[in-house]
Design a protein around this motif. Structure first.
Motif, PDB file in Angstrom:
ATOM      1  N   CYS B 286       0.836  -1.214   0.000  1.00 13.19           N
ATOM      2  CA  CYS B 286       0.000   0.000   0.000  1.00 13.19           C
ATOM      3  C   CYS B 286       0.868   1.261   0.000  1.00 13.19           C
ATOM      4  CB  CYS B 286      -0.863  -0.030   1.253  1.00 13.19           C
ATOM      5  SG  CYS B 286      -2.423   0.775   1.103  1.00 13.19           S
ATOM      6  N   HIS B 287       1.890   1.217   0.846  1.00 18.01           N
ATOM      7  CA  HIS B 287       2.671   2.441   1.094  1.00 18.01           C
ATOM      8  C   HIS B 287       3.881   2.580   0.180  1.00 18.01           C
ATOM      9  CE1 HIS B 287       0.253   3.654   4.486  1.00 18.01           C
ATOM     10  NE2 HIS B 287       0.268   2.411   4.905  1.00 18.01           N
ATOM     11  N   SER B 288       3.642   2.478  -1.086  1.00 18.67           N
ATOM     12  CA  SER B 288       4.714   2.757  -2.033  1.00 18.67           C
ATOM     13  C   SER B 288       4.111   3.403  -3.269  1.00 18.67           C
ATOM     14  CB  SER B 288       5.459   1.471  -2.403  1.00 18.67           C
ATOM     15  OG  SER B 288       4.566   0.519  -2.899  1.00 18.67           O
ATOM     16  N   ALA B 289       4.947   4.143  -3.963  1.00 21.51           N
ATOM     17  CA  ALA B 289       4.450   4.865  -5.139  1.00 21.51           C
ATOM     18  C   ALA B 289       3.847   3.857  -6.118  1.00 21.51           C
ATOM     19  CB  ALA B 289       5.602   5.615  -5.793  1.00 21.51           C
ATOM     20  N   ASN B 290       2.854   4.255  -6.798  1.00 20.64           N
ATOM     21  CA  ASN B 290       2.169   3.420  -7.802  1.00 20.64           C
ATOM     22  C   ASN B 290       1.523   2.171  -7.197  1.00 20.64           C
ATOM     23  OD1 ASN B 290       3.239   5.251  -9.680  1.00 20.64           O
ATOM     24  ND2 ASN B 290       5.146   4.090  -9.717  1.00 20.64           N
ATOM     25  N   SER B 291       1.196   2.213  -5.910  1.00 24.37           N
ATOM     26  CA  SER B 291       0.507   1.080  -5.290  1.00 24.37           C
ATOM     27  C   SER B 291      -0.838   0.843  -5.983  1.00 24.37           C
ATOM     28  CB  SER B 291       0.263   1.378  -3.808  1.00 24.37           C
ATOM     29  OG  SER B 291      -0.723   0.515  -3.315  1.00 24.37           O
ATOM     30  N   PRO B 292      -1.154  -0.407  -6.278  1.00 26.93           N
ATOM     31  CA  PRO B 292      -2.441  -0.678  -6.953  1.00 26.93           C
ATOM     32  C   PRO B 292      -3.644  -0.351  -6.074  1.00 26.93           C
ATOM     33  CG  PRO B 292      -1.351  -2.726  -6.285  1.00 26.93           C
ATOM     34  CD  PRO B 292      -0.374  -1.632  -6.044  1.00 26.93           C
ATOM     35  N   TYR B 293      -3.416  -0.170  -4.787  1.00 24.27           N
ATOM     36  CA  TYR B 293      -4.524   0.121  -3.872  1.00 24.27           C
ATOM     37  C   TYR B 293      -5.174   1.483  -4.155  1.00 24.27           C
ATOM     38  CZ  TYR B 293      -3.979  -3.943  -0.876  1.00 24.27           C
ATOM     39  OH  TYR B 293      -3.963  -5.230  -0.391  1.00 24.27           O
ATOM     40  N   HIS B 310     -21.660   6.913  -8.254  1.00 22.04           N
ATOM     41  CA  HIS B 310     -20.198   6.897  -8.261  1.00 22.04           C
ATOM     42  C   HIS B 310     -19.659   7.656  -9.473  1.00 22.04           C
ATOM     43  CE1 HIS B 310     -19.626   3.172  -5.475  1.00 22.04           C
ATOM     44  NE2 HIS B 310     -20.421   4.087  -4.981  1.00 22.04           N
ATOM     45  N   PHE B 311     -18.626   8.422  -9.216  1.00 23.54           N
ATOM     46  CA  PHE B 311     -17.975   9.168 -10.295  1.00 23.54           C
ATOM     47  C   PHE B 311     -16.481   8.848 -10.256  1.00 23.54           C
ATOM     48  CE2 PHE B 311     -21.689  11.361  -8.798  1.00 23.54           C
ATOM     49  CZ  PHE B 311     -22.388  11.647  -9.970  1.00 23.54           C
ATOM     50  N   GLN B 312     -15.984   8.332 -11.346  1.00 23.84           N
ATOM     51  CA  GLN B 312     -14.583   7.927 -11.387  1.00 23.84           C
ATOM     52  C   GLN B 312     -13.671   9.155 -11.348  1.00 23.84           C
ATOM     53  OE1 GLN B 312     -13.656   5.395 -14.722  1.00 23.84           O
ATOM     54  NE2 GLN B 312     -11.507   5.262 -14.119  1.00 23.84           N
ATOM     55  N   VAL B 313     -12.644   9.059 -10.513  1.00 28.98           N
ATOM     56  CA  VAL B 313     -11.723  10.187 -10.328  1.00 28.98           C
ATOM     57  C   VAL B 313     -10.322   9.736 -10.721  1.00 28.98           C
ATOM     58  CG1 VAL B 313     -10.724  11.758  -8.613  1.00 28.98           C
ATOM     59  CG2 VAL B 313     -13.131  11.116  -8.446  1.00 28.98           C
ATOM     60  N   ASP B 314      -9.601  10.629 -11.352  1.00 28.32           N
ATOM     61  CA  ASP B 314      -8.225  10.334 -11.744  1.00 28.32           C
ATOM     62  C   ASP B 314      -7.356  10.160 -10.486  1.00 28.32           C
ATOM     63  OD1 ASP B 314      -5.758  10.172 -12.868  1.00 28.32           O
ATOM     64  OD2 ASP B 314      -5.888  12.042 -14.010  1.00 28.32           O
ATOM     65  N   ARG B 315      -6.503   9.132 -10.491  1.00 29.50           N
ATOM     66  CA  ARG B 315      -5.633   8.873  -9.345  1.00 29.50           C
ATOM     67  C   ARG B 315      -4.741  10.089  -9.019  1.00 29.50           C
ATOM     68  NH1 ARG B 315      -1.853   3.901  -7.773  1.00 29.50           N
ATOM     69  NH2 ARG B 315      -0.485   5.002  -6.385  1.00 29.50           N
ATOM     70  N   ALA B 316      -4.438  10.869 -10.052  1.00 27.60           N
ATOM     71  CA  ALA B 316      -3.568  12.039  -9.856  1.00 27.60           C
ATOM     72  C   ALA B 316      -4.141  12.993  -8.806  1.00 27.60           C
ATOM     73  CB  ALA B 316      -3.371  12.765 -11.181  1.00 27.60           C
ATOM     74  N   VAL B 317      -5.472  12.959  -8.633  1.00 31.93           N
ATOM     75  CA  VAL B 317      -6.102  13.830  -7.619  1.00 31.93           C
ATOM     76  C   VAL B 317      -5.577  13.473  -6.226  1.00 31.93           C
ATOM     77  CG1 VAL B 317      -8.301  14.362  -6.487  1.00 31.93           C
ATOM     78  CG2 VAL B 317      -8.169  14.307  -8.972  1.00 31.93           C
ATOM     79  N   LEU B 318      -5.375  12.165  -6.000  1.00 31.10           N
ATOM     80  CA  LEU B 318      -4.869  11.716  -4.690  1.00 31.10           C
ATOM     81  C   LEU B 318      -3.456  12.222  -4.441  1.00 31.10           C
ATOM     82  CD1 LEU B 318      -5.804   7.927  -4.359  1.00 31.10           C
ATOM     83  CD2 LEU B 318      -7.014   9.891  -3.447  1.00 31.10           C
ATOM     84  N   GLU B 319      -2.735  12.453  -5.529  1.00 30.87           N
ATOM     85  CA  GLU B 319      -1.327  12.842  -5.418  1.00 30.87           C
ATOM     86  C   GLU B 319      -1.165  14.332  -5.687  1.00 30.87           C
ATOM     87  OE1 GLU B 319       0.124  10.131  -8.286  1.00 30.87           O
ATOM     88  OE2 GLU B 319      -0.041   8.407  -6.963  1.00 30.87           O
ATOM     89  N   SER B 320      -2.192  15.082  -5.312  1.00 25.39           N
ATOM     90  CA  SER B 320      -2.132  16.526  -5.546  1.00 25.39           C
ATOM     91  C   SER B 320      -2.636  17.262  -4.307  1.00 25.39           C
ATOM     92  CB  SER B 320      -3.008  16.898  -6.743  1.00 25.39           C
ATOM     93  OG  SER B 320      -4.367  16.789  -6.372  1.00 25.39           O
ATOM     94  N   PHE B 321      -2.451  18.563  -4.334  1.00 28.67           N
ATOM     95  CA  PHE B 321      -2.931  19.379  -3.210  1.00 28.67           C
ATOM     96  C   PHE B 321      -4.442  19.576  -3.260  1.00 28.67           C
ATOM     97  CE2 PHE B 321       1.565  20.559  -2.994  1.00 28.67           C
ATOM     98  CZ  PHE B 321       1.766  20.423  -1.632  1.00 28.67           C
ATOM     99  N   SER B 322      -5.076  19.072  -4.308  1.00 28.11           N
ATOM    100  CA  SER B 322      -6.540  19.175  -4.383  1.00 28.11           C
ATOM    101  C   SER B 322      -7.181  18.391  -3.252  1.00 28.11           C
ATOM    102  CB  SER B 322      -7.052  18.614  -5.703  1.00 28.11           C
ATOM    103  OG  SER B 322      -6.459  19.294  -6.752  1.00 28.11           O
ATOM    104  N   LEU B 323      -6.530  17.296  -2.895  1.00 27.03           N
ATOM    105  CA  LEU B 323      -7.068  16.455  -1.818  1.00 27.03           C
ATOM    106  C   LEU B 323      -6.180  16.651  -0.592  1.00 27.03           C
ATOM    107  CD1 LEU B 323      -9.428  14.449  -1.683  1.00 27.03           C
ATOM    108  CD2 LEU B 323      -7.752  12.634  -1.812  1.00 27.03           C
ATOM    109  N   ARG B 324      -6.568  17.600   0.234  1.00 20.51           N
ATOM    110  CA  ARG B 324      -5.689  17.990   1.340  1.00 20.51           C
ATOM    111  C   ARG B 324      -5.935  17.191   2.614  1.00 20.51           C
ATOM    112  NH1 ARG B 324      -7.072  22.564  -1.164  1.00 20.51           N
ATOM    113  NH2 ARG B 324      -8.766  23.000   0.281  1.00 20.51           N
ATOM    114  N   LEU B 329       0.835   7.334   3.558  1.00 17.89           N
ATOM    115  CA  LEU B 329       2.295   7.438   3.617  1.00 17.89           C
ATOM    116  C   LEU B 329       2.962   6.780   2.404  1.00 17.89           C
ATOM    117  CD1 LEU B 329       3.814   8.676   6.020  1.00 17.89           C
ATOM    118  CD2 LEU B 329       4.253   6.382   6.839  1.00 17.89           C
ATOM    119  N   GLY B 330       3.675   7.562   1.640  1.00 19.36           N
ATOM    120  CA  GLY B 330       4.396   7.021   0.489  1.00 19.36           C
ATOM    121  C   GLY B 330       3.502   6.703  -0.699  1.00 19.36           C
ATOM    122  N   GLY B 331       2.350   6.151  -0.445  1.00 14.92           N
ATOM    123  CA  GLY B 331       1.478   5.662  -1.514  1.00 14.92           C
ATOM    124  C   GLY B 331       0.864   6.750  -2.365  1.00 14.92           C
TER     125      GLY B 331
END
Lengths: 206, 384
Positions: B286-293, B310-324, B329-331
């Protein structure tokens, strides 16, 4: 080398704090890298690195309060505050020394005394580190340790992402600082002079 | 035309399913109201019937009709006798109009896949130790609701924590509380079950999740307009920019909503296949970059009946300041911080190596200066 040239600069509490802090910071850096880059590094299992990071973090916090208590109780905290009236002139001199004079073998314009052991650049740097960066790192670290428990404060500060960003950026800063700090410590009259002084407490006056 | 064939196929499948279900539903023309004539009596217990009823399930024979009417079964037109299939008629001449001891309800009739998964789970295997656990233990036959809109806390409270205290185990797991709060049990305990990051609107002021209706009311739009508002480029995925737009709209409406993120299992039969020793224990998964989780991210609009849009969201949102308000950790780390960190480290090393290089290169100069200084001091001494 004669004993007359030795000056007692680093009292025991400061040395204890310094080496506890140093060991702690090194461990925090190593475990910090392991935590952030678990897919690349395999120094230890991730869960162990998290536990060790947390444990060490509290050790560094405890050492910080030892430092704070010593410097506040003795009034020596003042050595961290540069004199604004002479700061610019002294800073220019110090920068010239590190950037030019030191290569020519010129003497350090700052003469270390127990009452004034830091040059103005050190004062400014350590002031920021000890009173802003390290406390921020400690607080953000504690928040990350118990995200759920401190969720109200975390939300108040803008969210876990903000806390993590602070912690990570300062982590990189402290790692970089550690490298520079160790190098600067070799700029004594011999490369190991300042290291020895931080063990014995005595700096050799040249 | 291409799309028509599957559509016809689905239509035929639905029609056949209806035909197949018809005999079951028609097996007894007994209305729920007839059952509730007795079972809505709160005082109806096994002991109160003085042994007339031999129910093996529970002492309580009262069914809360209101709660039942909100159940997923009722909402899907499943009546009492569709499950209690051994009640084919009610004999009102008797004090007890049906059998004294009803057969156990067989959920497999409808939930075959879930049942098969359950049969291969530790919860089935414990029957060998004399412990019988059936569907009712987690799902409460009469009040089962849709789970997909539920938060991690509600899901675990409705299921696992009825029997298990997670704090009594998991001693190896760092940050227990955080994991239990943000990750549904089955995500780790059934690693093969599909899962997703579930984003939902949460009000920090009231500490409550926004319902679908509340959010739509605030935005002043209908359900169908929500997708149009969100997915402006109509690619069926909410990207970072679109996510930020939504945030901006909420802020303009003075809404104190944050996006609460949790890692939950999707509603899939495989979630029932929990077995000892199969839980994910490698934190790095879970806690590593590009984790499939974190591959599947969904923005959820929860409805009152427990269902959700349900509305599909781009994973990039999780890795941005949009989701504060979410960070694994790491993931879900922000890669920009790594770049800044690299620059800071490179800067530190460059200063050190540069200074050291000049220091080494100027050793002869310092020796020369030291020699000249020594000579000059000796001359001074001689001249004295």
């Amino acid at each position: 080398m004669s004993h007359e040239k030795l000056i007692y600069i680093h009292p025991a509490p400061v040395r204890v704090w310094h080496w506890l802090n140093a060991a702690g910071i090194v461990l925090l850096v190593v475990t910090g890298f392991q935590i952030r880059y678990a897919e690349i590094l395999n120094l230890m299992p991730l869960k162990d690195s998290v536990s060790l990071h947390n444990f060490t973090g509290f050790g560094v916090i405890a050492a910080y309060f030892l430092w704070l208590f010593y410097y506040l109780s003795t009034g020596k905290i003042i050595i961290y505050f540069p004199d604004p009236s002479t700061f610019v002139a002294k800073a220019v001199k110090q920068v010239k020394f590190y950037g030019y004079g030191i290569f020519r073998g010129e003497p350090n314009p700052h003469v270390m005394t127990p009452e004034n052991k830091f040059n103005v650049l050190q004062q400014k740097a350590y002031l920021g580190i000890m009173f802003v960066l390290l406390p921020a790192q400690m607080i953000s670290g504690v928040f990350l340790w118990k995200v759920k428990g401190y969720s109200d404060y975390i939300h108040l500060l803008g969210g876990i992402r903000i806390i993590d960003t602070i912690h990570v950026l300062f982590f990189f800063f402290f790692t970089s600082f550690l490298v520079v700090h160790c190098y600067l410590a070799t700029l004594g009259h011999t490369p190991l002079a300042h290291f020895k002084a931080m063990i014995t407490g005595y700096e050799e006056h040249h | 035309m291409k799309n028509l064939i599957p559509t016809i196929g689905i239509g035929l499948a639905v029609a056949l399913a209806c035909l197949a279900a018809a005999p079951m539903a028609g097996a007894a023309s007994i209305e729920n109201s007839e059952c509730f004539a007795c079972h809505s009596d709160e005082g109806l217990t096994r002991s109160a019937t003085e042994g007339m009823n031999h129910s093996r399930m529970s002492e309580q024979l009262f069914i809360d009709e209101t709660q039942f009417n909100h159940s997923v079964h009722h909402n899907n037109g499943i009546g009492c006798v569709d499950c209690h299939i051994d009640i084919t008629k009610l004999d009102y001449k008797q004090d007890l109009p049906h059998k004294k001891q009803l057969d156990l309800v067989n959920c497999t009739m409808c939930h075959e896949e879930s049942s098969n998964a359950f049969k291969d789970s530790v919860h089935m295997k414990i029957r060998g130790k004399g412990i019988t656990m059936n569907c009712n233990a987690c799902h409460e036959y009469h009040y089962a609701t849709r789970q997909e809109a539920l938060s991690v806390t509600d899901r675990t409270n409705n299921g696992c924590t009825k029997c298990h205290n997670p704090y009594q185990s998991h001693d190896w797991l760092p940050q227990k509380n955080e994991h239990f709060s943000f990750v549904e049990c089955v995500v780790c305990h059934v690693p093969e079950a599909p899962r997703h990051i579930r984003l939902s609107f949460f009000d920090l002021m009231t500490n409550k999740f926004y319902s679908s209706q509340e959010i739509l009311k605030i935005l002043g739009i209908s359900e169908s307009e929500f997708r149009l508002l969100l997915d402006t480029d109509k690619d069926d995925i909410i990207n970072v920019k679109e996510f930020e737009n939504l945030e901006l709209i909420l802020r303009q409406k003075n809404v104190h909503a944050i996006f609460h993120a949790e890692l939950v299992a999707k509603m899939h039969p495989s979630v029932h296949k929990i077995n000892r020793g199969q839980a994910e224990r490698d934190c790095k998964t879970c806690h590593s970059a590009n984790s499939p989780y974190f591959d599947a991210v969904t923005l959820v609009l929860a409805k009152d009946d427990g269902s959700s849009d349900h509305f599909q969201v781009d994973r990039a949102v999780l890795e941005s300041f949009s989701l504060r308000h979410f960070y694994a950790l790491g993931g879900t780390r922000i890669k920009l911080l790594d770049k800044i960190g690299f620059l800071l480290l490179a800067g530190g090393f460059s200063v050190v190596l540069g200074h050291l290089a000049v220091r080494i290169a100027t050793i002869p100069l310092r020796r020369k200066n030291a020699y000249e200084a020594e000579q000059s001091s000796m001359q001074e001494e001689v001249s004295r």
